[in-house]
Scaffold this active site. Structure first.
Site, PDB file in Angstrom:
ATOM      1  N   GLY A 187       2.135   2.713   5.435  1.00 47.01           N
ATOM      2  CA  GLY A 187       3.209   1.847   5.912  1.00 47.01           C
ATOM      3  C   GLY A 187       3.902   2.406   7.134  1.00 47.01           C
ATOM      4  O   GLY A 187       4.258   1.662   8.058  1.00 47.01           O
ATOM      5  N   CYS A 230       2.149   0.720  -8.701  1.00 46.89           N
ATOM      6  CA  CYS A 230       3.119   1.311  -7.781  1.00 46.89           C
ATOM      7  C   CYS A 230       4.439   1.614  -8.458  1.00 46.89           C
ATOM      8  O   CYS A 230       5.166   2.512  -8.030  1.00 46.89           O
ATOM      9  CB  CYS A 230       3.320   0.391  -6.578  1.00 46.89           C
ATOM     10  SG  CYS A 230       3.601  -1.328  -7.021  1.00 46.89           S
ATOM     11  N   GLU A 274       3.616  10.510  -5.508  1.00 48.70           N
ATOM     12  CA  GLU A 274       2.932   9.439  -6.233  1.00 48.70           C
ATOM     13  C   GLU A 274       1.478   9.828  -6.480  1.00 48.70           C
ATOM     14  O   GLU A 274       0.736  10.144  -5.550  1.00 48.70           O
ATOM     15  CB  GLU A 274       2.989   8.140  -5.434  1.00 48.70           C
ATOM     16  CG  GLU A 274       2.387   6.957  -6.174  1.00 48.70           C
ATOM     17  CD  GLU A 274       2.524   5.662  -5.395  1.00 48.70           C
ATOM     18  OE1 GLU A 274       2.858   4.641  -6.021  1.00 48.70           O
ATOM     19  OE2 GLU A 274       2.292   5.667  -4.172  1.00 48.70           O
ATOM     20  N   GLY A 289       0.832  -1.201   0.000  1.00 46.28           N
ATOM     21  CA  GLY A 289       0.000   0.000   0.000  1.00 46.28           C
ATOM     22  C   GLY A 289       0.860   1.240   0.000  1.00 46.28           C
ATOM     23  O   GLY A 289       2.029   1.226  -0.409  1.00 46.28           O
ATOM     24  N   SER A 290       0.305   2.331   0.476  1.00 47.93           N
ATOM     25  CA  SER A 290       0.986   3.617   0.420  1.00 47.93           C
ATOM     26  C   SER A 290       2.086   3.709   1.464  1.00 47.93           C
ATOM     27  O   SER A 290       2.039   3.049   2.510  1.00 47.93           O
ATOM     28  CB  SER A 290      -0.016   4.758   0.627  1.00 47.93           C
ATOM     29  OG  SER A 290      -0.438   4.810   1.979  1.00 47.93           O
ATOM     30  N   THR A 291       3.061   4.562   1.190  1.00 43.61           N
ATOM     31  CA  THR A 291       4.135   4.791   2.143  1.00 43.61           C
ATOM     32  C   THR A 291       3.602   5.411   3.430  1.00 43.61           C
ATOM     33  O   THR A 291       4.050   5.064   4.532  1.00 43.61           O
ATOM     34  CB  THR A 291       5.208   5.691   1.505  1.00 43.61           C
ATOM     35  OG1 THR A 291       5.750   5.017   0.360  1.00 43.61           O
ATOM     36  CG2 THR A 291       6.333   6.000   2.471  1.00 43.61           C
ATOM     37  N   GLU A 315       5.651  -3.408   0.859  1.00 40.59           N
ATOM     38  CA  GLU A 315       5.814  -2.964  -0.534  1.00 40.59           C
ATOM     39  C   GLU A 315       4.991  -1.701  -0.660  1.00 40.59           C
ATOM     40  O   GLU A 315       3.757  -1.738  -0.623  1.00 40.59           O
ATOM     41  CB  GLU A 315       5.360  -4.051  -1.513  1.00 40.59           C
ATOM     42  CG  GLU A 315       5.902  -3.844  -2.911  1.00 40.59           C
ATOM     43  CD  GLU A 315       4.916  -3.127  -3.814  1.00 40.59           C
ATOM     44  OE1 GLU A 315       5.059  -1.893  -3.964  1.00 40.59           O
ATOM     45  OE2 GLU A 315       4.011  -3.779  -4.334  1.00 40.59           O
TER      46      GLU A 315
END
Length: 504
Positions: free
Chosen positions: A258, A310, A407, A253-255, A276
């Site tokens: 995360g 991604c 992103e 998923g998204s940073t 990831e």
């Protein structure tokens, strides 16, 4: 770029599946959420409800973790002969292949992507990952290690290592490749290593993984080994992350999410984590490249899967002497893309997955315009129904613009010129991310120089978005920890134990 009229027709088996009640899979049984609540899932091309799904919460996660814990601690799965686990996972891969068309339709209706793409990419790749990991199930092995007599002079030891499964694995997966990432990239390796799993898929796309759960039971996966709890991240997802009986989390998923996950893990039982996360990948075209192939390949690297990738190559760098030619070619490629319902065989690019994602992407498009970037093509909504965004390319950008640095996760790219190889490498690396990169050149020396210099987990040369079950995938920097796919993904779900046996 004309929007094809969205279709509501569907493929027979997929239509029958949508008409069923969609429940949670816990301990080998399909059950309603403890709360009795349900939520709706939409077709993003029509904005119409296509199914209702049981809404799992913290209590359901607790029940699923208890089932997975029992299946790991006392069940047959981790104690099976590896050949038996291999047989079951191989059969599950076969069933995914046999039901490819139905799964592709379900994926398209729920996610928006074209059926024809899911049929040749998402579903076959998922099956291939199960076949690959089925073989890996028989490769888990240890090593005999020669030792010295340093610890106990004169002593002799038989010292060896053993690789064992981690235990109960919690998986939290996204909506851009709902089946491929949840089942293939994450679950297959965990299962092959002998772990049990609790999956919390994205609530935006809950359907294909539910059908997968049915196939897993048909393949003979024992009760409690695979548990699927559909629900929201704030309750079901958060509970899975913090649960003390979960030994590892795999997250895609998204940073931003995360980072929050890591904080929660640190405050719980310090469970192991594979992440990831996001990307903002550079795609570099040198003047010596095959420009026809490069333009088509770079366009695919941006617009494939509606740009909801991604590793999408959304920062395009083009050598000065061919810049104008590449920009013109990219505009032509964007204009050729046919937008429409994913169920229409003429569709090249479907809608974005949700209203929220549509709003996010359009906010970046508006920001790019406000910051002074020039829209070379696209830059607007397509049609008046569904979450369609025109394939969009910005020129005249600078490195500080949000459309260059952040992103976007939609069909939006920026294009810049360069003249010096060292400068373009520096600019390619000037990002918080490091997931993917592309290089287009016919010079072998340049290929290897740039591939080595770029800080990214995957580098594509004269191609883009090439994925193989045996090759690892993951990122440098803020694009994640660890790798999905390949031998590394299998090993990520194991623990190594050292054993000393004194012989005298």
């Amino acid at each position: 770029m004309n929007v094809v009229t969205p279709l509501t027709t569907t493929f027979g088996p997929a239509e029958a599946f949508l008409g069923k009640g969609h429940r949670l899979l816990i301990d080998g049984k399909w059950v309603e959420a403890e709360s009795g609540e349900v939520f709706e899932t939409l077709n993003p091309a029509t904005e119409q409800v296509i199914a209702t799904v049981a809404l799992g919460g913290t209590a359901d996660i607790d029940a699923a973790v208890a089932a997975a814990r029992k299946a790991f601690d006392a069940g047959p799965w981790p104690r099976m002969m590896p050949a038996e686990r291999q047989r079951i996972l191989q059969k599950l891969g076969d069933l995914i292949e046999e039901n490819c068309e139905e799964l592709a339709w379900i994926e398209s209706l729920d996610n928006g992507k074209p059926v024809k793409v899911a049929e040749v990419a998402d579903i076959p790749l998922t099956a291939d990952l199960f076949h690959y990991m089925a073989a890996q199930a028989r490769t888990r092995e240890g090593h005999v290690v020669p030792t010295s007599d340093f610890a106990i002079p004169g002593a002799e030891f038989h010292a060896y290592t053993v690789d064992e499964p981690v235990g109960v694995v919690g998986l939290i997966t996204p909506w851009n490749y709902p089946l491929l990432i949840a089942a293939g990239w994450q679950m297959a390796g965990a299962l092959a290593a002998g772990n049990t799993v609790v999956l919390k898929p994205s609530e935006v796309t809950p359907l294909s993984i539910t059908r997968f759960g049915e196939l897993a039971l048909e393949a003979g996966v024992p009760p409690g080994v695979i548990n699927i709890v559909q629900g929201y991240g704030a309750d079901a997802g958060a509970r899975l992350v913090e649960h003390p009986q979960v030994d590892k989390i795999g997250f895609t998923g998204s940073t931003r999410t995360g980072r929050g996950l890591l904080k929660a893990v640190a405050d719980s039982n310090l469970k192991k984590v594979t992440l990831e996360l996001g990307g903002k990948s550079p795609d570099i075209i040198f003047a010596d490249a095959d420009l026809d192939a490069a333009i088509a390949g770079v366009a695919m690297g941006v617009f494939f899967n509606q740009g909801e990738c991604c590793c999408a190559g959304t920062r395009i760098y083009v050598e000065d002497k061919v810049y104008d030619q590449v920009v013109a070619g990219m505009i032509d490629e964007a204009r050729k893309i046919r937008l429409g319902s994913g169920q229409d065989p003429d569709t090249d690019m479907g809608p974005l997955v949700s209203q929220n994602q549509f709003d996010t992407v359009m906010s970046y498009v508006d920001a790019g315009k406000s910051d002074g970037a020039k829209v070379a093509v696209g830059g607007a909504r397509a049609g008046d129904k569904g979450y369609f965004v025109q394939p969009t390319l910005f020129t005249e950008v600078n490195p500080n613009m949000s459309i260059v640095r952040e992103e976007i996760f939609g069909p939006v790219a920026t294009i810049e010129r360069f003249s010096d190889i060292n400068d373009v490498v520096r600019r390619a690396n000037d990002t918080d991310y490091g997931l993917g990169a592309g290089i287009w050149t016919t010079d072998a020396r340049k290929t290897h120089h740039v591939a080595k210099a770029i800080r990214a987990g995957t580098v594509f040369v004269n191609c883009y978005n090439v994925f193989d079950a045996a090759m690892p995938f993951g990122g440098y920097k803020q694009s994640g920890w660890g790798r999905n796919r390949g031998r590394q993904a299998f090993e990520a779900f194991t623990e190594t134990k050292a054993v000393y046996v004194k012989l005298n």
